[in-house]
Scaffold this motif. Structure first.
Motif, PDB file in Angstrom:
ATOM      1  N   MET A 280       0.711  -1.288   0.095  1.00  0.00           N
ATOM      2  CA  MET A 280      -0.097  -0.131  -0.102  1.00  0.00           C
ATOM      3  C   MET A 280       0.893   1.275   0.056  1.00  0.00           C
ATOM      4  SD  MET A 280      -3.123  -1.218   2.603  1.00  0.00           S
ATOM      5  CE  MET A 280      -1.792  -1.571   3.889  1.00  0.00           C
ATOM      6  N   LEU A 281       0.293   2.258  -0.737  1.00  0.00           N
ATOM      7  CA  LEU A 281       1.137   3.282  -1.011  1.00  0.00           C
ATOM      8  C   LEU A 281       1.010   4.206   0.026  1.00  0.00           C
ATOM      9  CD1 LEU A 281       1.670   5.488  -4.225  1.00  0.00           C
ATOM     10  CD2 LEU A 281       0.816   6.770  -2.189  1.00  0.00           C
ATOM     11  N   VAL A 282       2.395   4.963   0.487  1.00  0.00           N
ATOM     12  CA  VAL A 282       2.329   5.853   1.660  1.00  0.00           C
ATOM     13  C   VAL A 282       3.504   6.823   1.126  1.00  0.00           C
ATOM     14  CG1 VAL A 282       2.914   6.342   4.093  1.00  0.00           C
ATOM     15  CG2 VAL A 282       2.098   4.233   3.491  1.00  0.00           C
ATOM     16  N   GLY A 283       3.262   8.183   1.236  1.00  0.00           N
ATOM     17  CA  GLY A 283       4.164   9.256   1.000  1.00  0.00           C
ATOM     18  C   GLY A 283       4.106  10.266   1.657  1.00  0.00           C
ATOM     19  N   ALA A 284       5.184  11.301   1.457  1.00  0.00           N
ATOM     20  CA  ALA A 284       5.191  12.461   2.038  1.00  0.00           C
ATOM     21  C   ALA A 284       6.294  13.724   0.993  1.00  0.00           C
ATOM     22  CB  ALA A 284       5.933  12.407   3.443  1.00  0.00           C
ATOM     23  N   TRP A 285       5.674  14.938   1.393  1.00  0.00           N
ATOM     24  CA  TRP A 285       6.238  16.002   0.549  1.00  0.00           C
ATOM     25  C   TRP A 285       6.710  17.083   1.403  1.00  0.00           C
ATOM     26  CZ3 TRP A 285       7.744  17.321  -4.166  1.00  0.00           C
ATOM     27  CH2 TRP A 285       7.759  18.667  -4.496  1.00  0.00           C
ATOM     28  N   GLY A 286       7.620  17.465   1.276  1.00  0.00           N
ATOM     29  CA  GLY A 286       8.358  18.551   2.196  1.00  0.00           C
ATOM     30  C   GLY A 286       9.447  17.969   3.449  1.00  0.00           C
ATOM     31  N   GLU A 287      10.349  18.652   3.477  1.00  0.00           N
ATOM     32  CA  GLU A 287      11.528  18.062   4.404  1.00  0.00           C
ATOM     33  C   GLU A 287      11.039  17.496   5.547  1.00  0.00           C
ATOM     34  OE1 GLU A 287      14.427  17.706   3.413  1.00  0.00           O
ATOM     35  OE2 GLU A 287      14.951  18.690   1.722  1.00  0.00           O
ATOM     36  N   GLN A 288      10.350  18.327   6.394  1.00  0.00           N
ATOM     37  CA  GLN A 288      10.003  17.771   7.747  1.00  0.00           C
ATOM     38  C   GLN A 288       8.738  16.645   7.503  1.00  0.00           C
ATOM     39  OE1 GLN A 288       8.736  21.725   8.920  1.00  0.00           O
ATOM     40  NE2 GLN A 288      10.187  21.915  10.595  1.00  0.00           N
ATOM     41  N   ALA A 289       7.896  16.641   6.499  1.00  0.00           N
ATOM     42  CA  ALA A 289       7.007  15.561   6.408  1.00  0.00           C
ATOM     43  C   ALA A 289       7.721  14.260   5.975  1.00  0.00           C
ATOM     44  CB  ALA A 289       6.149  15.984   5.280  1.00  0.00           C
ATOM     45  N   VAL A 290       9.008  14.494   5.043  1.00  0.00           N
ATOM     46  CA  VAL A 290       9.717  13.261   4.745  1.00  0.00           C
ATOM     47  C   VAL A 290      10.328  12.665   6.006  1.00  0.00           C
ATOM     48  CG1 VAL A 290      11.895  12.480   3.245  1.00  0.00           C
ATOM     49  CG2 VAL A 290      10.146  14.198   2.334  1.00  0.00           C
ATOM     50  N   ALA A 291      10.765  13.692   7.044  1.00  0.00           N
ATOM     51  CA  ALA A 291      11.460  13.195   8.066  1.00  0.00           C
ATOM     52  C   ALA A 291      10.495  12.248   8.885  1.00  0.00           C
ATOM     53  CB  ALA A 291      11.872  14.400   8.925  1.00  0.00           C
ATOM     54  N   LEU A 292       9.242  12.630   8.879  1.00  0.00           N
ATOM     55  CA  LEU A 292       8.306  11.718   9.595  1.00  0.00           C
ATOM     56  C   LEU A 292       8.228  10.576   8.917  1.00  0.00           C
ATOM     57  CD1 LEU A 292       5.564  14.581  10.429  1.00  0.00           C
ATOM     58  CD2 LEU A 292       6.781  13.513  12.015  1.00  0.00           C
ATOM     59  N   LEU A 293       8.235  10.428   7.557  1.00  0.00           N
ATOM     60  CA  LEU A 293       7.843   9.155   6.724  1.00  0.00           C
ATOM     61  C   LEU A 293       9.250   8.240   7.074  1.00  0.00           C
ATOM     62  CD1 LEU A 293       6.622   7.162   4.871  1.00  0.00           C
ATOM     63  CD2 LEU A 293       7.418   8.693   3.168  1.00  0.00           C
ATOM     64  N   GLU A 294      10.401   8.923   7.113  1.00  0.00           N
ATOM     65  CA  GLU A 294      11.873   8.332   7.209  1.00  0.00           C
ATOM     66  C   GLU A 294      11.700   7.577   8.837  1.00  0.00           C
ATOM     67  OE1 GLU A 294      14.750  10.474   4.140  1.00  0.00           O
ATOM     68  OE2 GLU A 294      14.672  11.242   6.207  1.00  0.00           O
ATOM     69  N   ARG A 295      11.472   8.430   9.623  1.00  0.00           N
ATOM     70  CA  ARG A 295      11.351   7.717  11.049  1.00  0.00           C
ATOM     71  C   ARG A 295      10.312   6.572  10.998  1.00  0.00           C
ATOM     72  NH1 ARG A 295       8.715  11.570  15.515  1.00  0.00           N
ATOM     73  NH2 ARG A 295       6.967  10.883  14.397  1.00  0.00           N
ATOM     74  N   ALA A 296       8.958   6.715  10.676  1.00  0.00           N
ATOM     75  CA  ALA A 296       8.027   5.665  10.682  1.00  0.00           C
ATOM     76  C   ALA A 296       8.551   4.408   9.896  1.00  0.00           C
ATOM     77  CB  ALA A 296       6.811   5.982   9.951  1.00  0.00           C
ATOM     78  N   ALA A 297       9.303   4.591   8.500  1.00  0.00           N
ATOM     79  CA  ALA A 297       9.529   3.547   7.847  1.00  0.00           C
ATOM     80  C   ALA A 297      10.960   2.897   8.533  1.00  0.00           C
ATOM     81  CB  ALA A 297      10.153   3.998   6.445  1.00  0.00           C
ATOM     82  N   GLY A 298      11.664   3.587   9.155  1.00  0.00           N
ATOM     83  CA  GLY A 298      12.795   3.023   9.833  1.00  0.00           C
ATOM     84  C   GLY A 298      12.211   2.002  11.326  1.00  0.00           C
ATOM     85  N   GLN A 299      11.109   2.424  11.610  1.00  0.00           N
ATOM     86  CA  GLN A 299      10.704   1.693  12.737  1.00  0.00           C
ATOM     87  C   GLN A 299       9.838   0.292  12.199  1.00  0.00           C
ATOM     88  OE1 GLN A 299       7.909   4.468  14.697  1.00  0.00           O
ATOM     89  NE2 GLN A 299       9.704   5.598  16.015  1.00  0.00           N
ATOM     90  N   ALA A 300       9.319   0.733  11.057  1.00  0.00           N
ATOM     91  CA  ALA A 300       8.875  -0.541  10.391  1.00  0.00           C
ATOM     92  C   ALA A 300       9.499  -1.384   9.586  1.00  0.00           C
ATOM     93  CB  ALA A 300       7.381  -0.082   9.831  1.00  0.00           C
ATOM     94  N   GLU A 301      10.885  -0.819   9.344  1.00  0.00           N
ATOM     95  CA  GLU A 301      11.731  -1.590   8.455  1.00  0.00           C
ATOM     96  C   GLU A 301      11.207  -1.681   6.940  1.00  0.00           C
ATOM     97  OE1 GLU A 301      12.834  -5.305  10.221  1.00  0.00           O
ATOM     98  OE2 GLU A 301      13.999  -4.456  11.640  1.00  0.00           O
ATOM     99  N   ARG A 302      10.660  -0.291   6.808  1.00  0.00           N
ATOM    100  CA  ARG A 302      10.168  -0.459   5.156  1.00  0.00           C
ATOM    101  C   ARG A 302      11.121   0.503   4.354  1.00  0.00           C
ATOM    102  NH1 ARG A 302       4.052   1.483   4.990  1.00  0.00           N
ATOM    103  NH2 ARG A 302       4.292   0.691   2.902  1.00  0.00           N
ATOM    104  N   ARG A 303      11.176  -0.034   3.258  1.00  0.00           N
ATOM    105  CA  ARG A 303      11.922   0.755   2.303  1.00  0.00           C
ATOM    106  C   ARG A 303      11.287   1.848   1.530  1.00  0.00           C
ATOM    107  NH1 ARG A 303      12.715   0.372  -3.406  1.00  0.00           N
ATOM    108  NH2 ARG A 303      14.462   1.097  -4.093  1.00  0.00           N
ATOM    109  N   ILE A 304      11.880   3.233   1.651  1.00  0.00           N
ATOM    110  CA  ILE A 304      11.433   4.301   0.884  1.00  0.00           C
ATOM    111  C   ILE A 304      12.364   4.643  -0.267  1.00  0.00           C
ATOM    112  CG2 ILE A 304      10.219   5.098   3.179  1.00  0.00           C
ATOM    113  CD1 ILE A 304      12.422   7.257   3.210  1.00  0.00           C
ATOM    114  N   GLU A 305      11.676   5.192  -0.953  1.00  0.00           N
ATOM    115  CA  GLU A 305      12.434   6.095  -2.366  1.00  0.00           C
ATOM    116  C   GLU A 305      12.124   7.335  -2.141  1.00  0.00           C
ATOM    117  OE1 GLU A 305      11.208   4.741  -6.052  1.00  0.00           O
ATOM    118  OE2 GLU A 305      11.493   2.544  -5.404  1.00  0.00           O
TER     119      GLU A 305
END
Length: 610
Positions: A1-26
């Motif tokens: 399922m697709l999840v995304g973010a736009w903006g430096e701080q929004a991307v940081a939120l996605l990177e943090r959540a992806a790291g906790q869930a061990e999900r790969r982001i582009e």
């Protein structure tokens, strides 16, 4: 399922959540996407979740690659040329602009929330909630609407600040800015000409083509077959295939008023489908799958029917089915455009309007004058009243109708009336066309149907596809049919019935009644009403902050018995809303209520949290 973010701080939120869930982001500049692999073409990079059924001519098969090359050739407007059920993210790296697009008819859901310098977005609320720095509150007016009507306000969710992107809209993302814009709207092009037989043949051809598009590349498709016209239509479209498509049907021998096994068997024989009938457990819990849904997805289910279909979907998995087709949405797609009466009145053709008022499906050959006058008021005069006047009338009616017997408080009733608005003003054409187009373009979005069906696909691990809900070409065909063809005093979906002559059993084609699960739902709710009512009766029940407690107590004292359809539906909505509110404060709330259900038993199927 697709999840995304736009903006430096929004991307940081996605990177943090992806790291906790061990999900790969582009990551691509200010944009980051997880759950889907992107493809680049020229200055564009695209990610697509879903299917493209009518892409521009392309040598590619991967949806992300098809989209990327379409954007590279046609720019941001390429999204209007892609059709199917999808969410597409497209990034123009040269101009530092991105678009997040929901398909034309809303087959794939998308929700989003603005955060600091940008936005986070996903297909489902729970994935957006996982990204937010703090839990959002309840959108009171949306919850009140859901309790009262079972619908959601356009573009909003039960969570304050978490919004739904409407069908045929996109988010336009630039540095520091988020805008919502519509990218597609049908226009009235007149109606098709020809004899009734020719129109019926054309409708059949286009309908069968839509079923074939939904079938697509499936290796092991199945049809969720009922005894009704719409699923029989899908069966007829699948009939020539070899090997025969599997038909799975729920039958209820203990409930003859609901059971359709004879009609189901007739359709399977006529169309050559391989049929397997499933008898759901008569004592299965209705509340258990609904409460599990709240715990998994953090929203209430859009229907109480989950317990009916779970064994059917479990059997589909056991038979290695990869795609489940159905006839969802056929009633609306092939149904009446009653506002043709308004067009006749507006043109001064009063005799024609009066004639149509006596030919509304299921009214019978000679409806009485009172019934016909009511049809003229509702579908004729009422449709001609300007929207501003209708809005004032709704608000005044809400204030006048409020009393101690109403579940809603006065302020909430008035706010709910103010929430109502007609998007018909966006459409240009006759009243009948605008009314029908508005209903079909919504795609059940106000009922949260696309989100619910997508969640069900994920839970059951079988891709559910709905050719009558989300096929743009078929909708265009229906919108071009002369509306007079659907006015028939005995038959609903009259033109479709004509189109299916010889293709489905006559016992199905000429059956005008419908079977509903209401008796099953009432029986199940009566069986499990006590633990639900006990929660609602408590002084600390969170739903009491959103309704009049005295009216709620009266409703609960009435009880839920067989035949009490309206009361049962209200208790169900209130119970689900209360369980959802408890889950906001205490995530263990739904499981705690599950423990109190006397009928809860081990259910087949996927119980894992996705």
């Amino acid at each position: 399922m697709l999840v995304g973010a736009w903006g430096e701080q929004a991307v940081a939120l996605l990177e943090r959540a992806a790291g906790q869930a061990e999900r790969r982001i582009e990551r691509d500049g200010l944009l980051a996407v997880a759950g889907v692999t992107g493809t680049s073409a020229g200055d564009w990079r695209c990610w697509v979740s879903g299917r493209l059924t009518h892409p521009p001519a392309s040598e590619f098969t991967d949806p992300s690659a098809i989209a990327a090359h379409a954007y590279a050739q046609r720019g941001a407007q390429a999204c209007a040329e892609l059709s199917g059920t999808f969410v597409a993210v497209a990034h123009d790296r040269e101009r530092r602009v991105a678009g997040v697009t929901r398909d034309h008819l809303g087959g794939r859901p998308l929700v989003y929330a603005q955060v600091r310098d940008g936005v986070v977005f996903a297909e489902h609320e729970r994935d957006v909630l996982a990204l937010l720095p703090s839990a959002p509150g309840v959108d009171r007016s949306v919850l009140v609407e859901w309790v009262e009507r079972g619908t959601l306000a356009r573009g909003r969710t039960l969570y304050a600040g978490v919004k739904r992107l409407p069908p045929a809209h996109r988010l336009v993302l630039t540095p520091g800015r988020v805008e919502v814009e519509r990218y597609w709207l049908p226009s009235f092009q007149g109606t098709l000409s020809g004899s009734r037989a020719e129109l019926a043949e054309h409708l059949r051809a286009e309908t069968f083509a839509a079923v074939r598009r939904a079938h697509g590349e499936s290796a092991r498709p199945a049809l969720r077959l009922s005894g009704g016209l719409d699923s029989a239509c899908v069966a007829a479209a699948l009939a020539p295939r070899e090997p025969a498509t599997l038909a799975l049907a729920a039958v209820f021998p203990e409930h003859p008023e609901v059971d359709e096994h004879e009609l189901i068997e007739a359709t399977a024989r006529h169309t050559g489908l391989e049929l397997e009938q499933i008898v759901p457990d008569a004592n299965a819990s209705m509340l258990a799958p609904a409460l599990e849904h709240i715990a998994r997805w953090r929203v209430p289910p859009a229907t109480p029917n989950l317990f009916v279909w779970k064994p059917v979907m479990a059997r589909a998995r056991a038979r290695a089915v990869d795609v489940m087709l159905d006839g969802e949405g056929g009633d609306e797609l092939f149904g009446l455009a009653p506002r043709l009466i308004a067009d006749k009145l507006r043109a001064g053709r009063f005799a024609a309007a009066w004639s149509l008022s006596g030919r509304i499906p299921e009214m019978g050959e000679h409806p009485n004058r009172r019934v016909r006058m009511r049809a003229l008021r509702v579908f004729g005069v009422g449709a001609l009243i300007p929207e501003q006047a209708r809005a004032r009338r709704r608000k005044l009616a809400a204030a006048r109708a409020h009393s101690d017997t109403s579940l809603l408080r006065r302020a909430d009733a008035v706010a709910l009336a103010e929430l109502e608005s007609s998007p018909l003003r966006e459409l240009d054409g006759p009243h009948w066309w605008r009314g029908l187009a508005d209903e079909l373009l919504d795609g059940g979005d106000s009922l949260d149907a696309p989100s619910h069906l997508r969640r069900e696909s994920e839970d059951e691990r079988v891709d559910r596809r709905h050719p009558f809900l989300h096929d743009v070409e078929l909708v265009r065909t229906v919108l071009a049919n002369p509306p007079e063809t659907q006015f028939d005093p005995h038959r609903d979906r009259a033109l479709l019935r004509d189109a299916l002559a010889g293709k489905i059993p006559e016992s199905v084609r000429t059956r005008y009644a419908k079977s509903f699960f209401t008796p099953l739902l009432l029986e199940a709710l009566e069986r499990e009403a006590q633990p639900l009512a006990e929660r609602l009766e408590r002084a600390d029940a969170p739903i009491r902050e959103y309704v009049q407690p005295e009216a709620l107590d009266r409703l609960l004292r009435q009880g839920v018995g067989v035949g009490a359809n309206t009361a049962a539906r209200r208790v169900w909505q209130l119970g689900m809303a209360d369980a959802w509110l408890r889950a906001q404060e205490h995530p263990e709330g739904p499981p705690t209520l599950l423990e109190s259900l006397p009928t809860l038993r081990e259910e087949p199927g996927n119980q894992d949290t996705p």
